[in-house]
Design a protein around this motif. Structure first.
Motif, PDB file in Angstrom:
ATOM      1  N   GLU A   1       0.841  -1.198   0.000  1.00 49.08           N
ATOM      2  CA  GLU A   1       0.000   0.000   0.000  1.00 49.08           C
ATOM      3  C   GLU A   1       0.877   1.250   0.000  1.00 49.08           C
ATOM      4  O   GLU A   1       0.718   2.112   0.843  1.00 49.08           O
ATOM      5  N   LYS A   2       1.800   1.330  -0.917  1.00 46.81           N
ATOM      6  CA  LYS A   2       2.696   2.476  -1.021  1.00 46.81           C
ATOM      7  C   LYS A   2       2.746   2.929  -2.475  1.00 46.81           C
ATOM      8  O   LYS A   2       2.697   2.101  -3.383  1.00 46.81           O
ATOM      9  N   LYS A   3       2.881   4.240  -2.683  1.00 44.64           N
ATOM     10  CA  LYS A   3       2.962   4.770  -4.042  1.00 44.64           C
ATOM     11  C   LYS A   3       4.332   4.527  -4.662  1.00 44.64           C
ATOM     12  O   LYS A   3       4.468   4.515  -5.871  1.00 44.64           O
ATOM     13  N   GLU A   4       5.351   4.371  -3.811  1.00 44.29           N
ATOM     14  CA  GLU A   4       6.695   4.036  -4.273  1.00 44.29           C
ATOM     15  C   GLU A   4       7.228   2.870  -3.457  1.00 44.29           C
ATOM     16  O   GLU A   4       6.943   2.759  -2.276  1.00 44.29           O
ATOM     17  N   VAL A   5       8.010   2.022  -4.120  1.00 42.85           N
ATOM     18  CA  VAL A   5       8.654   0.896  -3.447  1.00 42.85           C
ATOM     19  C   VAL A   5      10.151   1.053  -3.636  1.00 42.85           C
ATOM     20  O   VAL A   5      10.629   1.289  -4.753  1.00 42.85           O
ATOM     21  N   SER A   6      10.881   0.919  -2.546  1.00 42.11           N
ATOM     22  CA  SER A   6      12.323   1.075  -2.547  1.00 42.11           C
ATOM     23  C   SER A   6      12.993  -0.285  -2.372  1.00 42.11           C
ATOM     24  O   SER A   6      12.636  -1.039  -1.470  1.00 42.11           O
TER      25      SER A   6
ATOM     26  N   PHE B   1      17.464  -4.301   1.392  1.00 39.34           N
ATOM     27  CA  PHE B   1      16.397  -3.632   2.126  1.00 39.34           C
ATOM     28  C   PHE B   1      15.227  -3.397   1.183  1.00 39.34           C
ATOM     29  O   PHE B   1      15.421  -3.059   0.014  1.00 39.34           O
ATOM     30  N   VAL B   2      14.028  -3.577   1.704  1.00 34.97           N
ATOM     31  CA  VAL B   2      12.815  -3.215   0.985  1.00 34.97           C
ATOM     32  C   VAL B   2      12.105  -2.176   1.831  1.00 34.97           C
ATOM     33  O   VAL B   2      11.793  -2.435   2.999  1.00 34.97           O
ATOM     34  N   ASN B   3      11.898  -1.012   1.260  1.00 34.71           N
ATOM     35  CA  ASN B   3      11.298   0.115   1.996  1.00 34.71           C
ATOM     36  C   ASN B   3      11.994   0.333   3.337  1.00 34.71           C
ATOM     37  O   ASN B   3      11.355   0.487   4.375  1.00 34.71           O
ATOM     38  N   HIS B   4      13.316   0.301   3.315  1.00 34.99           N
ATOM     39  CA  HIS B   4      14.187   0.580   4.462  1.00 34.99           C
ATOM     40  C   HIS B   4      14.102  -0.468   5.574  1.00 34.99           C
ATOM     41  O   HIS B   4      14.556  -0.225   6.682  1.00 34.99           O
ATOM     42  N   THR B   5      13.529  -1.625   5.264  1.00 34.79           N
ATOM     43  CA  THR B   5      13.469  -2.739   6.212  1.00 34.79           C
ATOM     44  C   THR B   5      14.359  -3.857   5.689  1.00 34.79           C
ATOM     45  O   THR B   5      14.274  -4.223   4.513  1.00 34.79           O
ATOM     46  N   HIS B   6      15.211  -4.383   6.568  1.00 36.84           N
ATOM     47  CA  HIS B   6      16.134  -5.439   6.161  1.00 36.84           C
ATOM     48  C   HIS B   6      15.368  -6.597   5.535  1.00 36.84           C
ATOM     49  O   HIS B   6      14.314  -6.999   6.018  1.00 36.84           O
ATOM     50  N   ALA B   7      15.894  -7.137   4.428  1.00 36.45           N
ATOM     51  CA  ALA B   7      15.259  -8.253   3.719  1.00 36.45           C
ATOM     52  C   ALA B   7      16.344  -9.181   3.198  1.00 36.45           C
ATOM     53  O   ALA B   7      17.484  -8.757   2.972  1.00 36.45           O
ATOM     54  N   SER B   8      15.993 -10.425   2.991  1.00 37.88           N
ATOM     55  CA  SER B   8      16.947 -11.358   2.402  1.00 37.88           C
ATOM     56  C   SER B   8      16.926 -11.205   0.882  1.00 37.88           C
ATOM     57  O   SER B   8      15.967 -10.661   0.307  1.00 37.88           O
ATOM     58  N   LYS B   9      17.960 -11.709   0.245  1.00 39.26           N
ATOM     59  CA  LYS B   9      18.018 -11.686  -1.211  1.00 39.26           C
ATOM     60  C   LYS B   9      16.839 -12.464  -1.794  1.00 39.26           C
ATOM     61  O   LYS B   9      16.225 -12.042  -2.781  1.00 39.26           O
TER      62      LYS B   9
END
Length: 166
Positions: free
Chosen positions: A115-120, A133-141
């Motif tokens: 639910e975001k207009k942009e995804v980082s 990182f996805v939306n500044h939250t740590h994520a795995s590859k």
């Protein structure tokens, strides 16, 4: 270096990615410490249709494409020590000990299930670390790859980057 919006009659390098006739559009690229980009460099705006990156020889045009591949592709999937070092900016002044590339996608069409207009999506490396990182939250590859697949970027339907002279 400039990003030039290209009208349909002109030719150029396409920076948006297609899935079933709909483009996944880049909003912005942030590069820091990566190859020729020591300081934080913001690249925008991107036109939803076509974009061309122009500049003098040695200005870092090809490193923009390398940055996109660094985050989204398999080219830099496994890196040895010397390969990591080669991606870190080498130049005058203080040594750079990490590099990051962040790509922001327009998500106004909800291609990404958020639910975001942009995804980082961001990738950071150092001499020993490699983080996503996805939306500044740590994520795995694996999580990043799954998210990209949800948006239509898969090995079966790959995006294409056509560099100068290729």
């Amino acid at each position: 270096m400039h990003i030039k919006q290209v009208f349909p009659a002109e030719t150029g390098r396409r920076i948006s990615f297609d899935r079933a006739g709909h483009d996944l559009i880049l909003s912005q690229i942030l590069i820091e410490g990566f190859k020729t980009y020591k300081n934080l460099t913001k690249i925008d705006p991107f036109d939803p249709r076509h974009n061309v990156i122009v500049g003098k020889n040695g200005s870092g045009k090809s490193n923009i494409f390398a940055a996109i591949q660094f985050v989204l592709g398999d080219k830099y999937a496994t890196l040895r020590g010397e390969e990591r070092q080669a991606l870190l900016h080498e130049g005058a002044g203080r040594d750079v000990i990490s590099a990051s590339v962040e790509i922001l996608f327009d998500n106004s069409d909800s291609r990404f299930p958020m639910e975001k207009k942009e995804v980082s999506i961001k990738r950071t490396i150092g001499l020993k670390k490699d983080e996503y990182f996805v939306n500044h939250t740590h994520a795995s590859k694996t999580e990043v790859q799954g998210l990209l697949e949800t948006a239509g970027l898969t090995k079966e339907n790959p995006y294409n980057i056509v560099q100068q002279g290729k």
